[in-house]
Design an enzyme around this catalytic site. Structure first.
Site, PDB file in Angstrom:
ATOM      1  N   PRO A  44      45.018  81.714  33.646  1.00  0.00           N
ATOM      2  CG  PRO A  44      47.302  81.384  33.617  1.00  0.00           C
ATOM      3  CD  PRO A  44      46.036  80.826  33.116  1.00  0.00           C
ATOM      4  CD  GLU A  45      40.533  86.318  32.375  1.00  0.00           C
ATOM      5  OE1 GLU A  45      40.208  87.504  32.544  1.00  0.00           O
ATOM      6  OE2 GLU A  45      39.726  85.419  32.111  1.00  0.00           O
ATOM      7  CE  LYS A  70      44.940  87.547  29.264  1.00  0.00           C
ATOM      8  NZ  LYS A  70      44.162  87.131  28.071  1.00  0.00           N
ATOM      9  NE  ARG A  85      38.581  81.703  24.367  1.00  0.00           N
ATOM     10  CZ  ARG A  85      39.346  80.964  23.553  1.00  0.00           C
ATOM     11  NH1 ARG A  85      39.997  81.532  22.588  1.00  0.00           N
ATOM     12  NH2 ARG A  85      39.440  79.678  23.723  1.00  0.00           N
TER      13      ARG A  85
END
Length: 278
Positions: free
Chosen positions: A2-3, A59, A254
């Site tokens: 989820p973004e 979010k 990331r």
DNA sequence: CATCTTGTTACGTT
DNA sequence: AAACGTAACAAGAT
């Protein structure tokens, strides 16, 4: 997953239960996603509460119930919401089940990076009201973004885009998409962006967020063709414009994917002043 | 078996 | 004090 767009999509999965009371509740209250919750209070208070409203901000999710009760949810990396049958048998990873007469509202999260919050009060909880303005709102101005980037001037721009205090709802794939469209190298220092690069960045933040919400956010359909999104998952993804293999490296903790041609090292830099002719 | 993951946060260092 | 990098969290996919 989820973004912000996926979060928006999951928010609407519970809509089918709006206006209906909770008749029972099942939790795996010992799991770390409950670490901020008074679990016995949640279990006893939620019964008979009517599900009234849901909101998403970046979010973060907030669900409002009668009796001045609020449920805050963060989906972490692998959280999902769904509506199942009334007699649905909760599995190992179904950490919160709100039973209604005709259905079960589910919070499912195998990896347990998600988080649940429980609040009682006439107003939304403090943490919710302190959230930064959404990137697609009028309050997210270019000036505000500039101030934020200045405060993190040495941070690679990719890492800055992942900071929720400045870019709420942006996650790894959206950050890569934004940088690719804005033609900025992910490692470029956030505070050194030239005015035109910063302008492109601001525009693309808003564009990518809005488009993602109208595709993924509505029905989980993919973003438009031609987006980096479709290329960045597996190895060997290619730039939709140049066709060259994408670069991949860990930036800001990331994996980042970018196009060497669209986003050269110096992209983002102030244009060098032309040397006066000799 | 080793390595990867679309998120956040605690902790140590600068 | 604030900013920054990294490890850690946990479990499933490849």
């Amino acid at each position: 997953m989820p973004e912000l767009a996926e979060v928006e999509y999951y928010r609407t999965r519970w809509n089918v239960g709006l206006g209906q009371p909770i008749v029972g509740i099942a939790v795996h209250g010992e799991k770390r996603i409950f670490r901020k919750v008074d679990v016995p209070a949640l279990v006893s208070q939620m019964v008979d509460a009517v599900f009234l409203e849901s909101q998403a901000r970046g979010k973060q999710l907030l669900f409002r119930f009668s009796k001045n009760l609020w449920l805050g949810l963060h989906l972490g990396m692998t959280g999902k919401l769904s509506a199942e049958t009334a007699d649905y048998a909760a599995g190992k990873h179904d950490h919160l089940v709100l039973r209604q007469r005709d259905r079960s509202l589910l919070f499912h999260d195998p990896r347990l990076f998600g988080q649940i919050r429980f609040h009682q009060g006439a107003d939304a909880p403090d943490w919710w009201r302190a959230l930064p303005p959404p990137v697609d709102s009028p309050e997210f101005t270019a000036e505000r973004m500039e101030q934020f980037l200045k405060r993190h001037s040495k941070l690679p721009i990719k890492a800055a885009l992942l900071l929720q205090a400045g870019f709420p709802g942006i996650g790894n794939w959206m950050a890569d998409e934004i940088l690719w469209r804005a033609k900025v190298h992910p490692r470029y220092p956030a505070g050194r962006l030239a005015a035109d690069a910063q302008r492109r960045l601001w525009r693309e933040v808003r564009f990518v967020a809005r488009k993602a919400i109208t595709s993924i956010g509505q029905d989980f359909s993919d973003p438009p063709r031609g987006w980096l999104f479709h290329e960045r998952w597996g190895k060997g993804g290619r730039c939709p414009i140049h066709g060259n293999t994408l670069e991949r490296r860990t930036i800001g903790g990331r994996t980042s994917a970018w196009c060497k041609t669209c986003q050269p090292e110096a992209s983002g830099a102030r244009l060098r002043a032309r040397k006066a002719s000799v």
